[in-house]
Design a protein around this motif. Structure first.
Motif, PDB file in Angstrom:
ATOM      1  N   UNK A  43      -8.131  -7.544  -9.756  1.00 50.74           N
ATOM      2  CA  UNK A  43      -9.364  -8.400  -9.578  1.00 50.74           C
ATOM      3  C   UNK A  43     -10.127  -7.526  -8.784  1.00 50.74           C
ATOM      4  N   UNK A  44     -11.492  -7.888  -8.954  1.00 54.57           N
ATOM      5  CA  UNK A  44     -12.592  -7.650  -8.065  1.00 54.57           C
ATOM      6  C   UNK A  44     -12.660  -8.519  -6.713  1.00 54.57           C
ATOM      7  N   UNK A  45     -12.266  -7.990  -5.650  1.00 57.00           N
ATOM      8  CA  UNK A  45     -12.376  -8.752  -4.454  1.00 57.00           C
ATOM      9  C   UNK A  45     -13.384  -8.532  -3.492  1.00 57.00           C
ATOM     10  N   UNK A  46     -13.842  -9.475  -2.498  1.00 60.23           N
ATOM     11  CA  UNK A  46     -14.888  -9.157  -1.984  1.00 60.23           C
ATOM     12  C   UNK A  46     -14.699  -7.795  -1.042  1.00 60.23           C
ATOM     13  N   UNK A  47     -13.388  -7.458  -0.721  1.00 59.59           N
ATOM     14  CA  UNK A  47     -13.310  -6.307   0.028  1.00 59.59           C
ATOM     15  C   UNK A  47     -13.480  -5.197  -0.632  1.00 59.59           C
ATOM     16  N   UNK A  48     -13.260  -5.092  -2.030  1.00 58.85           N
ATOM     17  CA  UNK A  48     -13.855  -3.854  -2.686  1.00 58.85           C
ATOM     18  C   UNK A  48     -15.218  -3.821  -2.829  1.00 58.85           C
ATOM     19  N   UNK A  49     -15.981  -4.983  -2.826  1.00 56.33           N
ATOM     20  CA  UNK A  49     -17.337  -4.871  -3.034  1.00 56.33           C
ATOM     21  C   UNK A  49     -17.950  -4.467  -1.872  1.00 56.33           C
ATOM     22  N   UNK A  50     -17.482  -4.710  -0.452  1.00 57.42           N
ATOM     23  CA  UNK A  50     -17.903  -4.222   0.726  1.00 57.42           C
ATOM     24  C   UNK A  50     -17.908  -2.796   0.748  1.00 57.42           C
ATOM     25  N   UNK A  51     -16.749  -2.245   0.332  1.00 52.95           N
ATOM     26  CA  UNK A  51     -16.467  -0.733   0.065  1.00 52.95           C
ATOM     27  C   UNK A  51     -17.522  -0.037  -0.839  1.00 52.95           C
ATOM     28  N   UNK A  52     -17.512  -0.630  -2.125  1.00 56.46           N
ATOM     29  CA  UNK A  52     -18.262  -0.266  -3.214  1.00 56.46           C
ATOM     30  C   UNK A  52     -20.029  -0.143  -2.969  1.00 56.46           C
ATOM     31  N   UNK A  53     -20.337  -0.986  -2.050  1.00 52.03           N
ATOM     32  CA  UNK A  53     -21.735  -1.045  -1.565  1.00 52.03           C
ATOM     33  C   UNK A  53     -21.961  -0.181  -0.213  1.00 52.03           C
ATOM     34  N   UNK A  63      -9.274   5.557  -4.044  1.00 48.09           N
ATOM     35  CA  UNK A  63      -8.766   4.775  -5.065  1.00 48.09           C
ATOM     36  C   UNK A  63      -8.753   3.446  -4.599  1.00 48.09           C
ATOM     37  N   UNK A  64      -9.662   2.352  -5.337  1.00 46.83           N
ATOM     38  CA  UNK A  64      -9.925   1.087  -4.749  1.00 46.83           C
ATOM     39  C   UNK A  64      -8.817   0.118  -5.791  1.00 46.83           C
ATOM     40  N   UNK A  65      -9.013  -0.949  -5.109  1.00 42.30           N
ATOM     41  CA  UNK A  65      -8.139  -2.145  -5.799  1.00 42.30           C
ATOM     42  C   UNK A  65      -7.006  -2.657  -5.067  1.00 42.30           C
ATOM     43  N   UNK A  66      -6.697  -4.045  -4.755  1.00 44.46           N
ATOM     44  CA  UNK A  66      -5.542  -4.273  -4.287  1.00 44.46           C
ATOM     45  C   UNK A  66      -4.945  -5.579  -4.590  1.00 44.46           C
ATOM     46  N   UNK A  96       2.683  -7.607  -5.075  1.00 52.71           N
ATOM     47  CA  UNK A  96       3.121  -7.117  -3.594  1.00 52.71           C
ATOM     48  C   UNK A  96       2.162  -7.467  -2.619  1.00 52.71           C
ATOM     49  N   UNK A  97       2.517  -7.448  -1.574  1.00 54.90           N
ATOM     50  CA  UNK A  97       1.609  -7.369  -0.466  1.00 54.90           C
ATOM     51  C   UNK A  97       0.730  -5.919  -0.276  1.00 54.90           C
ATOM     52  N   UNK A  98      -0.647  -6.049   0.029  1.00 57.04           N
ATOM     53  CA  UNK A  98      -1.441  -4.732  -0.202  1.00 57.04           C
ATOM     54  C   UNK A  98      -1.409  -3.735   1.038  1.00 57.04           C
ATOM     55  N   UNK A  99      -0.284  -4.049   1.787  1.00 52.57           N
ATOM     56  CA  UNK A  99      -0.323  -3.447   3.211  1.00 52.57           C
ATOM     57  C   UNK A  99       1.169  -3.226   3.599  1.00 52.57           C
ATOM     58  N   UNK A 100       1.366  -2.160   4.523  1.00 54.14           N
ATOM     59  CA  UNK A 100       2.434  -1.918   5.131  1.00 54.14           C
ATOM     60  C   UNK A 100       3.225  -2.881   6.232  1.00 54.14           C
ATOM     61  N   UNK A 101       4.453  -3.131   6.319  1.00 51.88           N
ATOM     62  CA  UNK A 101       4.758  -3.819   7.561  1.00 51.88           C
ATOM     63  C   UNK A 101       5.849  -3.103   8.066  1.00 51.88           C
ATOM     64  N   UNK A 102       5.735  -2.085   9.208  1.00 56.18           N
ATOM     65  CA  UNK A 102       6.608  -1.247   9.386  1.00 56.18           C
ATOM     66  C   UNK A 102       7.920  -1.766  10.282  1.00 56.18           C
ATOM     67  N   UNK A 103       7.646  -2.855  10.769  1.00 57.22           N
ATOM     68  CA  UNK A 103       8.694  -3.641  11.822  1.00 57.22           C
ATOM     69  C   UNK A 103       8.926  -2.749  13.017  1.00 57.22           C
ATOM     70  N   UNK A 104       8.195  -1.752  13.365  1.00 60.01           N
ATOM     71  CA  UNK A 104       8.625  -1.152  14.565  1.00 60.01           C
ATOM     72  C   UNK A 104       7.624  -0.900  15.658  1.00 60.01           C
ATOM     73  N   UNK A 105       6.255  -1.102  15.031  1.00 64.43           N
ATOM     74  CA  UNK A 105       5.276  -1.020  16.091  1.00 64.43           C
ATOM     75  C   UNK A 105       5.120  -2.192  17.033  1.00 64.43           C
ATOM     76  N   UNK A 106       4.207  -2.175  17.832  1.00 65.34           N
ATOM     77  CA  UNK A 106       4.055  -3.152  19.147  1.00 65.34           C
ATOM     78  C   UNK A 106       3.899  -4.474  18.304  1.00 65.34           C
ATOM     79  N   UNK A 107       2.709  -4.832  17.457  1.00 67.38           N
ATOM     80  CA  UNK A 107       2.460  -6.204  16.902  1.00 67.38           C
ATOM     81  C   UNK A 107       3.607  -6.599  16.019  1.00 67.38           C
TER      82      UNK A 107
END
Length: 369
Positions: A43-53, A63-66, A96-107
């Motif tokens: 899909x075209x999400x608002x995040x892609x539009x921010x990047x595109x513009x 490479x865009x899209x998530x 899939x989630x569009x991001x990594x969850x490392x489970x090791x960093x402080x957060x």
């Protein structure tokens, strides 16, 4: 490890804002813990539009899209189930989630998985860097180790599932953080993809939903998603007038919860006017740093409103979203959220038409065989 024939795939690459080219690369073999998907719909999400513009603070190319749904093309060594333990096989539909969850960093160690410091390690990279298929505007998509993914229930359509890993999961997470409960008034600013999904989640929590937008067609769609009341802000002379209308609908007190989903800083400043004393205000839509607006902190304090911000979501919310779609199949018109379809070769047109608001929610059909 599953062996993958050295076939070629295509990626759409933003070389600079509002300029797009296509490149081909060999489809990679997934490493241990990774999988490769064949993209079905993205899909075209608002995040892609921010990047595109050119409005994103850091992303200027790649490479865009998530937001997508794909089918399992190949799995790395020992990958036999999704992150909920469901067995998977080639051809299964996957999100899939569009991001990594490392489970090791402080957060992550503190249990704030949605704030993982490595969330975007592979997001929108240049395609020259292996494994090339970093975004979903492509024929294939590479899911890295520590990137949660789930099998799509059989009764959930591609159209519904394609938005699950962004819009639905994001608002589900925010609404849970706000502790929305039965018979509370919830005012939602914005009736785009996020707003429509938020209506459904809030209604299933037992809330009474008021939606504010300035586009009548969006408000009509909000009604189809069972919004109890809709307000067109163009019908009111001022924020105070609109706030009075909200008060009239809420017994004179205002909403218990406000949710800002517009991405417009002005909407954030206006939101506190619609909320009753002691209420909660969820900020999700405004994601671009540096966009400023006049704000009344005294009114916020006098009302003792809790501000709750939510970026991304804890990755298991994607599984909760798929379960939500399955349980409410047919109850809400999720299949009607996407109003325009394009091919992979028409991504620039889809982005431009989305940016000019000629279409509300565009989707790209890729591998439909």
């Amino acid at each position: 490890m599953t062996k993958v024939a050295q076939k070629m795939g295509k990626v759409a690459v933003m070389t600079e804002p509002e300029k797009l080219s296509y490149q081909e690369y060999e489809i990679p073999e997934p490493e241990n813990g990774a999988v490769v998907l064949k993209v079905r719909r993205t899909n075209i999400c608002g995040s892609e539009l921010h990047i595109w513009q050119g409005l994103h603070p850091t992303k200027r190319k790649g490479v865009l899209g998530h937001e997508m749904i794909g089918e399992l093309y190949a799995a790395g060594k020992d990958v036999t189930t999704d992150y909920a333990g469901n067995p998977i096989k080639k051809g299964d539909r996957i999100v899939s989630a569009y991001y990594i969850t490392c489970r090791k960093c402080t957060p992550c160690v503190e249990g704030k998985f949605h704030l993982c410091e490595h969330a975007y390690d592979f997001w929108n990279k240049d395609p020259e860097e292996s494994p090339h298929f970093h975004g979903t505007y492509a024929t294939h998509y590479y899911i890295h180790p520590d990137q949660y993914f789930y099998k799509v229930p059989d009764n959930v359509s591609d159209v519904s599932a394609a938005s699950a890993n962004c819009a639905l999961s994001q608002v589900y997470f925010g609404i849970d953080k706000a502790r929305v409960t039965y018979n509370e008034f919830v005012v939602i600013q914005g009736a785009g993809g996020l707003g429509l999904n938020a209506i459904a989640v809030a209604k299933e929590k037992g809330a009474i939903v008021i939606v504010i937008d300035g586009v009548e067609s969006r408000l009509e769609q909000a009604k189809q998603f069972r919004a109890d009341y809709t307000l067109n802000f163009n019908d009111y002379l001022s924020t105070e007038n609109l706030a009075d209308a909200v008060k009239q609908l809420t017994g004179g007190s205002g909403a218990h919860v406000g949710i800002e989903l517009t991405g417009n800083p002005k909407a954030f400043a206006e939101g506190i006017y619609y909320i009753r004393p002691g209420g909660r205000f969820v900020s999700i839509g405004n994601i671009t740093p540096g966009k400023l607006v006049e704000f009344d902190p005294g009114l916020l304090t006098r009302k003792s409103i809790d501000i709750i911000s939510a970026v991304r979501y804890d990755p298991w919310y994607l599984y909760k979203s798929l379960q939500f779609l399955s349980a409410n199949n047919g109850k809400y018109p999720f299949d009607k959220i996407l109003d325009a379809e394009f091919s992979l070769d028409e991504i620039k047109t889809a982005l431009d038409k989305s940016a000019s608001r000629e279409v509300t929610r565009a989707t790209i059909l890729v591998n439909q065989d």
